[in-house]
Design an enzyme around this catalytic site. Structure first.
Site, PDB file in Angstrom:
ATOM      1  N   ASP A   1       0.865  -1.180   0.000  1.00 33.50           N
ATOM      2  CA  ASP A   1       0.000   0.000   0.000  1.00 33.50           C
ATOM      3  C   ASP A   1       0.900   1.228   0.000  1.00 33.50           C
ATOM      4  O   ASP A   1       2.126   1.118   0.003  1.00 33.50           O
ATOM      5  CB  ASP A   1      -0.966  -0.038   1.180  1.00 33.50           C
ATOM      6  CG  ASP A   1      -0.255   0.098   2.509  1.00 33.50           C
ATOM      7  OD1 ASP A   1       0.988   0.205   2.529  1.00 33.50           O
ATOM      8  OD2 ASP A   1      -0.933   0.102   3.542  1.00 33.50           O
TER       9      ASP A   1
ATOM     10  N   ASP B   1      -8.322  -7.280  -0.200  1.00 32.96           N
ATOM     11  CA  ASP B   1      -7.434  -7.571   0.926  1.00 32.96           C
ATOM     12  C   ASP B   1      -8.177  -7.197   2.181  1.00 32.96           C
ATOM     13  O   ASP B   1      -9.038  -6.302   2.154  1.00 32.96           O
ATOM     14  CB  ASP B   1      -6.145  -6.746   0.859  1.00 32.96           C
ATOM     15  CG  ASP B   1      -6.334  -5.361   1.446  1.00 32.96           C
ATOM     16  OD1 ASP B   1      -5.975  -5.159   2.623  1.00 32.96           O
ATOM     17  OD2 ASP B   1      -6.868  -4.479   0.748  1.00 32.96           O
TER      18      ASP B   1
ATOM     19  N   CYS C   1     -12.368 -29.697   4.998  1.00 32.87           N
ATOM     20  CA  CYS C   1     -11.411 -28.615   4.742  1.00 32.87           C
ATOM     21  C   CYS C   1     -10.006 -29.201   4.625  1.00 32.87           C
ATOM     22  O   CYS C   1      -9.614 -30.071   5.398  1.00 32.87           O
ATOM     23  CB  CYS C   1     -11.467 -27.578   5.861  1.00 32.87           C
ATOM     24  SG  CYS C   1     -10.181 -26.312   5.742  1.00 32.87           S
TER      25      CYS C   1
ATOM     26  N   CYS D   1      -7.118 -27.592   5.028  1.00 39.68           N
ATOM     27  CA  CYS D   1      -6.084 -26.738   5.632  1.00 39.68           C
ATOM     28  C   CYS D   1      -5.249 -27.519   6.641  1.00 39.68           C
ATOM     29  O   CYS D   1      -5.666 -28.572   7.119  1.00 39.68           O
ATOM     30  CB  CYS D   1      -6.720 -25.507   6.281  1.00 39.68           C
ATOM     31  SG  CYS D   1      -7.220 -25.753   7.995  1.00 39.68           S
TER      32      CYS D   1
ATOM     33  N   CYS E   1      -7.350 -28.251   9.935  1.00 38.44           N
ATOM     34  CA  CYS E   1      -8.439 -29.241   9.834  1.00 38.44           C
ATOM     35  C   CYS E   1      -7.933 -30.632   9.477  1.00 38.44           C
ATOM     36  O   CYS E   1      -8.550 -31.630   9.840  1.00 38.44           O
ATOM     37  CB  CYS E   1      -9.472 -28.778   8.815  1.00 38.44           C
ATOM     38  SG  CYS E   1     -10.405 -27.344   9.392  1.00 38.44           S
TER      39      CYS E   1
ATOM     40  N   HIS F   1      -6.214 -21.666   9.028  1.00 37.20           N
ATOM     41  CA  HIS F   1      -7.531 -22.108   8.549  1.00 37.20           C
ATOM     42  C   HIS F   1      -8.268 -20.967   7.849  1.00 37.20           C
ATOM     43  O   HIS F   1      -8.810 -21.142   6.752  1.00 37.20           O
ATOM     44  CB  HIS F   1      -8.392 -22.649   9.698  1.00 37.20           C
ATOM     45  CG  HIS F   1      -9.808 -22.875   9.265  1.00 37.20           C
ATOM     46  ND1 HIS F   1     -10.208 -24.024   8.615  1.00 37.20           N
ATOM     47  CD2 HIS F   1     -10.904 -22.070   9.310  1.00 37.20           C
ATOM     48  CE1 HIS F   1     -11.488 -23.920   8.298  1.00 37.20           C
ATOM     49  NE2 HIS F   1     -11.937 -22.745   8.710  1.00 37.20           N
TER      50      HIS F   1
END
Lengths: 378, 378
Positions: free
Chosen positions: B89, B271, B309, B311, B314, B340
């Site tokens: 940014d 974002d 999931c 991830c 998980c 996650h």
């Protein structure tokens, strides 16, 4: 089953077979107090850093989330997703160091939870029951870790009671292991030698507990304020009276130098919070000594913490980046330092094992101790 | 190079090619404010959770460790060991939200560091110089993010100045990119549409910045206090006046529902700190809504946060374990929840892209929004 593969002086290179796999010793156990290694380290990280055994704390898990909940969830291995050995301490050390307002009787100890102050009673049977609920691979006997500066009379009384507690632990564990719904029916029990810095009391205690034919023996009540020389003197005197054909565990020790010296005195299990605690403060180990990453000289240092290190931090990040993270109080900085430090400790043990196997431990130890002083000399 | 592969209503499915690789849009950028994602997440974790672009903050890196140090170390990509795209940014948002005692003039803004209070001047040239030192893939133009409730006159003046700043940004970036020692000579520049909730001011601004032929365009100054409906209304009115053949970035947005609605209004870059911030507080996303793992009902819940999931949390740990870690204030609990949540956001975008490709975005959006309310209805 403990099998000595090689000895070199008093140093032992052995294998310890458990229901959760075989441990190569000498070994450093990685401390995960509340079922997690501090510094955001998960059990899925441990393969990569060479962890053989994880150690969790009975007292902490009893007060939160509760050992009954962990049993309900299938035991500690399942709870934290780790299928290799876990050793749980007995809770004794925390009861005597952390909890408030304790009262010791023959039955056990009444004390206050450090979390909410509620009253808890723990004796040998309770400690065994909690550890049985956790289902660890190795349970430690419930003992009193007496104050470092206690007098001879206090220590003698304490050790006598700790011996009686050990007999009760052994009996209770046999009962628990035979129950149909026990988490780990093969749970093993290690006894703990106590006696402060009074070698005669420790030797007498060592002889008596050796007769109980336990799965392993620990030297406890050290690294609680005595000097390193006093500690080595205790090991020189006491370890010969513990069974040589069983693993010998020096509780709560220590620095890399302490480990090198203690292996040379027949110790093969270690645990210590140093690598994770120091890592969280940016103090990281190298074979040339410990460095403080907060030091300004690392601000633009593109080298890894240690050249040639295979840890997930050194393989990917520079001292400058890790220092920046630590300065900015980013958790990632702590995680990377803890991963590095545990990798360092675990691989120090690998090198120690190789040196014993090859019959060159004395020289290896001298060289390692000498190298560790490099940064101090700069 | 931005190439639209498919449109479905106003939703765009595109590819954006950069010197650091190609981004599939719509995309959610993962926020790593000080060159690390909060929650002990390393760049080496990002492959596993599907991150395409990392976003870092110019203001934070300018004050610590300093953009000149990062340039000296080879730029931000090398510093944090990440070879895919990075967007920085402009520092503007932080100057107007975080720093103390600011003073806005035509040249730029004088303000105090939030770390040690020292005086800093930042104008368009300084912002471009800092971002050039960081060597990000995409730099954002330096703008004023006016207060949500500013009046029309303030906003008009602010937008006029922001336009003049944009011209200076473009000129300065061209100069910096042509220097022999620049970190990333292919650095791209996105302009930012401002104007509060005054659609006519925003439309006029959008038309003017579109003429500058920049690499992409953002809608800024939203999600700063206005309602979701006001935000969607701005997008309905303004996005049609931004170039359709360039990426369109909605800054700082937002919830999964915000993203679904905004994709439907032509946005393709997002974002937001929500997934990492909420994760650190134990609030985790599922396709059925957000749940709070501190809730007592998860104490013995052996299910993963979300069934199916993929991830790292998980795949390995239960709600009960993660809840225990959070309650015990173990950093690992935060790390697992952040991993996650970022996985959830990144894969929501994967699903969004597939739905646009297959021309079923409207139905997908309705179904996803409906499912997200499941837990709220229980």
């Amino acid at each position: 089953m403990y099998k000595i593969l090689k000895t070199d002086g008093r140093a032992k290179r052995a294998e310890f077979t458990t229901v959760h796999g075989t441990v190569q010793t000498p070994v450093f156990m990685n401390v995960g107090t509340v079922a997690a290694i501090k510094g955001a380290v998960a059990t899925t990280d441990l393969q990569q850093i060479g962890t053989q055994i994880e150690l969790s704390n009975t007292y902490h898990l009893h007060v939160r989330p509760g050992d009954k909940i962990i049993k309900q969830l299938g035991g500690l291995h399942k709870f934290m997703n780790w299928d290799k050995p876990i050793l749980t301490d007995s809770g004794g050390f925390q009861v005597f160091s952390l909890a408030g307002l304790r009262k010791i009787k023959e039955e056990g100890v009444t004390f206050q939870s450090h979390i909410d102050g509620h009253k808890i009673f723990m004796g040998p049977e309770e400690s065994m029951q909690i550890q049985s609920n956790l289902g660890s691979t190795i349970a430690m006997a419930f003992d009193e870790c007496a104050p470092a500066k206690a007098d001879r009379k206090y220590i003698q009384n304490s050790v006598d009671r700790t011996y009686r507690w050990l007999e009760r632990c052994k009996k209770e564990m046999a009962r628990l292991n035979s129950l149909p719904d026990t988490v780990n029916p093969d749970q093993m029990l290690f006894g703990i030698d106590q006696g402060g810095v009074f070698n005669d009391i420790r030797i007498d205690h060592a002889k008596r507990i050796s007769e109980l034919d336990l799965d392993g023996y620990a030297v406890g009540g050290l690294a609680v304020g005595e000097t390193h020389e006093e500690m080595y003197d205790v090991l020189d005197n006491v370890v010969p009276y513990l069974p040589q054909d069983k693993p010998t565990y020096l509780m709560g020790v220590g620095t890399p130098a302490n480990i090198l010296e203690s292996v040379d005195r027949g110790i093969d299990f270690f645990d210590c919070v140093y690598p994770s605690r120091n890592g969280r403060h940016g103090h990281v180990y190298t074979k040339f000594g410990k460095i403080n990453l907060f030091n300004a000289k690392y601000e633009t240092d593109t080298a890894p913490i240690e050249e040639g290190c295979g840890c997930p931090c050194c393989q990917n990040y520079s001292r400058a980046y890790v220092r920046h993270l630590l300065k900015a109080k980013e958790m990632l900085g702590m995680r990377l330092c803890v991963l590095h430090n545990l990798y360092y400790y675990n691989h120090l043990m690998t090198d120690i094992r190789a040196a014993i196997e090859e019959g060159r431990y004395a020289g290896f130890k001298e060289e390692a101790l000498y190298q560790m002083k490099t940064y101090d000399k700069q």
